[in-house]
Enzyme design. Structure first.
Site, short mmCIF file in Angstrom:
data_model
loop_
_atom_site.label_atom_id
_atom_site.label_comp_id
_atom_site.label_asym_id
_atom_site.label_seq_id
_atom_site.Cartn_x
_atom_site.Cartn_y
_atom_site.Cartn_z
N ASP A 49 4.38 9.17 -4.66
CA ASP A 49 4.03 8.16 -5.68
C ASP A 49 3.27 7.00 -5.05
O ASP A 49 3.84 6.20 -4.31
CB ASP A 49 5.31 7.63 -6.34
CG ASP A 49 5.01 6.66 -7.46
OD1 ASP A 49 4.71 7.11 -8.57
OD2 ASP A 49 5.03 5.43 -7.21
N TYR A 54 -1.26 -0.37 -4.09
CA TYR A 54 -0.58 -0.20 -2.80
C TYR A 54 -1.58 -0.11 -1.63
O TYR A 54 -1.17 -0.13 -0.47
CB TYR A 54 0.30 1.07 -2.79
CG TYR A 54 1.37 1.14 -3.86
CD1 TYR A 54 1.69 0.03 -4.64
CD2 TYR A 54 2.06 2.32 -4.10
CE1 TYR A 54 2.66 0.11 -5.64
CE2 TYR A 54 3.04 2.40 -5.09
CZ TYR A 54 3.32 1.29 -5.87
OH TYR A 54 4.28 1.37 -6.84
N LYS A 79 -1.71 5.07 -9.76
CA LYS A 79 -1.63 4.19 -10.93
C LYS A 79 -2.85 3.28 -11.01
O LYS A 79 -3.29 2.74 -9.99
CB LYS A 79 -0.37 3.31 -10.86
CG LYS A 79 0.88 4.08 -10.55
CD LYS A 79 2.13 3.22 -10.52
CE LYS A 79 3.29 3.95 -9.87
NZ LYS A 79 3.32 3.85 -8.41
N HIS A 111 -0.37 1.08 -14.50
CA HIS A 111 0.69 0.48 -13.68
C HIS A 111 1.59 -0.48 -14.46
O HIS A 111 2.78 -0.57 -14.20
CB HIS A 111 0.05 -0.26 -12.49
CG HIS A 111 0.96 -0.38 -11.31
ND1 HIS A 111 0.55 -0.17 -10.02
CD2 HIS A 111 2.28 -0.67 -11.21
CE1 HIS A 111 1.57 -0.33 -9.19
NE2 HIS A 111 2.63 -0.64 -9.89
N1 LIG Z 1 5.60 1.09 -11.01
C1 LIG Z 1 6.00 -0.02 -10.40
O1 LIG Z 1 5.72 -1.15 -10.85
C2 LIG Z 1 6.80 0.10 -9.14
C3 LIG Z 1 7.46 -1.02 -8.62
C4 LIG Z 1 8.22 -0.85 -7.46
C5 LIG Z 1 8.31 0.40 -6.88
N2 LIG Z 1 7.65 1.47 -7.40
C6 LIG Z 1 7.72 2.82 -6.79
O2 LIG Z 1 9.06 3.13 -6.45
C7 LIG Z 1 9.17 3.34 -5.05
C8 LIG Z 1 10.52 2.86 -4.52
O3 LIG Z 1 10.77 1.53 -4.86
P1 LIG Z 1 10.89 0.37 -3.77
O4 LIG Z 1 10.01 0.68 -2.63
O5 LIG Z 1 10.71 -0.91 -4.50
O6 LIG Z 1 12.43 0.37 -3.38
P2 LIG Z 1 13.54 1.38 -2.80
O7 LIG Z 1 13.00 2.75 -2.65
O8 LIG Z 1 14.73 1.17 -3.64
O9 LIG Z 1 13.86 0.73 -1.38
C9 LIG Z 1 12.94 0.77 -0.32
C10 LIG Z 1 13.51 -0.09 0.81
O10 LIG Z 1 14.75 0.46 1.25
C11 LIG Z 1 14.69 0.77 2.65
N3 LIG Z 1 15.38 2.05 2.82
C12 LIG Z 1 14.94 3.28 2.50
N4 LIG Z 1 15.88 4.22 2.77
C13 LIG Z 1 16.94 3.56 3.28
C14 LIG Z 1 18.20 4.00 3.76
N5 LIG Z 1 18.55 5.28 3.74
N6 LIG Z 1 19.06 3.05 4.24
C15 LIG Z 1 18.72 1.74 4.26
N7 LIG Z 1 17.52 1.27 3.80
C16 LIG Z 1 16.64 2.18 3.32
C17 LIG Z 1 13.20 0.86 2.98
O11 LIG Z 1 12.98 0.46 4.32
P3 LIG Z 1 12.06 1.27 5.38
O12 LIG Z 1 10.81 1.66 4.70
O13 LIG Z 1 11.84 0.25 6.45
O14 LIG Z 1 12.87 2.44 5.86
C18 LIG Z 1 12.60 -0.16 2.01
O15 LIG Z 1 12.72 -1.46 2.54
C19 LIG Z 1 7.97 2.57 -4.49
O16 LIG Z 1 7.65 2.95 -3.17
C20 LIG Z 1 6.91 2.91 -5.50
O17 LIG Z 1 6.41 4.21 -5.30
C21 LIG Z 1 6.91 1.33 -8.53
#
Ligand SMILES: NC(=O)c1ccc[n+]([C@@H]2O[C@H](COP(=O)([O-])OP(=O)(O)OC[C@H]3O[C@@H](n4cnc5c(N)ncnc54)[C@H](OP(=O)(O)O)[C@@H]3O)[C@@H](O)[C@H]2O)c1
Length: 276
Positions: A49, A54, A79, A111
């Protein structure tokens, strides 16, 4: 509940199949994204994704192109981030993601609904044209509230296949979820691990202890069992691998109920679902 596996797919309303477990690259710096996505593909993820905002679509595309896994086995989402130069930007993304001739993205989303009521139908029409041209297999939206989805009923020739919103136990968005489920719009869960902000929550910690899994694995599993499409993000090899190890256990009804009871409309990301 049907047994979930890393190969579980959800059939979207367009007929396109999407792997239920995805992999996010928000805040993955472009200089590491190719390595990150390569690691994710090696770990078994088949659904990536990305987004124009990004600034790493090209690096996602490079990882997919330089991999021995056939393009047809990898599902890539991106997006649209802007309301101007829409056609140009859509085509740029397709070329970055899939530079081969006949390149395509599997899912193209808007998005956020922030372009306003005049521009949203135009953005959607441009996405519908992309489907017509074979450059997007499916199209959908992100951060759309019920109002924005109802508005689409008037102008969309192709209904949105997906709404990608923030979804985790502390942010369950029940009205949007109910609307999407009753209209056959799949729900993608962003920030499924709450960006690590609930790692010490007592309910989550207790369930992690009971299951012998990490808090992150419990949250991803909760999302899968709710029928969502979670998009965990990590640039860390060990976490990329462990976030995939969510198919060797099941949360009981009592554990799901305990997590379901945590909803407090708490967002870790900007929440444009209510914008005009
Ligand atoms: N459509 C939208 O508006 C929107 C908004 C936000 C996100 N998204 C999508 O959703 C995806 C995920 O959301 P997100 O990146 O906000 O948050 P998330 O996946 O909930 O959390 C990511 C964070 O958690 C850490 N992490 C990952 N695995 C871990 C584990 N097993 N133990 C401890 N920490 C861990 C990562 O650090 P490290 O990378 O340093 O390991 C990173 O800092 C995004 O990448 C994107 O594709 C979309």
């Amino acid at each position: 509940m049907a047994k979930l596996s890393s190969k579980t797919v959800i059939t979207l309303n367009s007929g396109v199949k999407i792997p239920q477990l995805g992999f996010g690259v928000y805040l993955s710096p472009p200089e590491v994204t190719t390595k990150t996505v390569t690691t994710a593909l090696e770990a078994g993820y088949r659904h990536i994704d990305s987004a124009q905002w990004y600034f790493n679509e090209e690096q996602v595309g490079a990882a997919v192109k330089d991999n021995s896994i056939p393009r047809s086995e990898i599902f890539i989402t991106t997006k649209l981030g802007h309301a101007d130069k829409v056609v140009e930007r859509l085509n740029e993304s397709v070329t970055k993601i899939d530079p081969t001739s006949g390149g395509y993205v599997d899912l193209f989303l808007i998005h956020a609904p922030t372009a306003g009521p005049e521009n949203r139908p135009k953005q959607w029409k441009a996405l519908e044209d992309l489907v017509e041209q074979g450059k997007a297999k499916a199209i959908g939206v992100s951060n759309y509230g019920v109002k924005h989805l109802q508005e689409m009923e008037k102008y969309a020739q192709i209904p949105p296949a997906v709404n990608q919103i923030e979804l985790h136990p502390w942010c369950q968005q029940p009205a949007i979820v109910a609307y999407c489920q009753s209209h056959n719009i799949a729900l993608e869960a962003y920030s499924p691990m709450v960006q690590g902000k609930k790692a010490n929550d007592p309910t989550l910690t207790k369930i992690a202890e009971e299951t012998g899994k990490s808090w992150a694995q419990v949250l991803i599993r909760w999302s899968l069992q709710r029928g969502f499409i979670p998009l965990p993000k990590s640039d860390t090899k060990e976490r990329i691998i462990s976030n995939m190890e969510v198919f060797d256990f099941e949360l009981s009804d009592a554990q799901m109920d305990a997590l379901n009871a945590l909803d407090q409309d708490e967002h870790v990301c900007l929440n444009p679902t209510g914008c005009s």
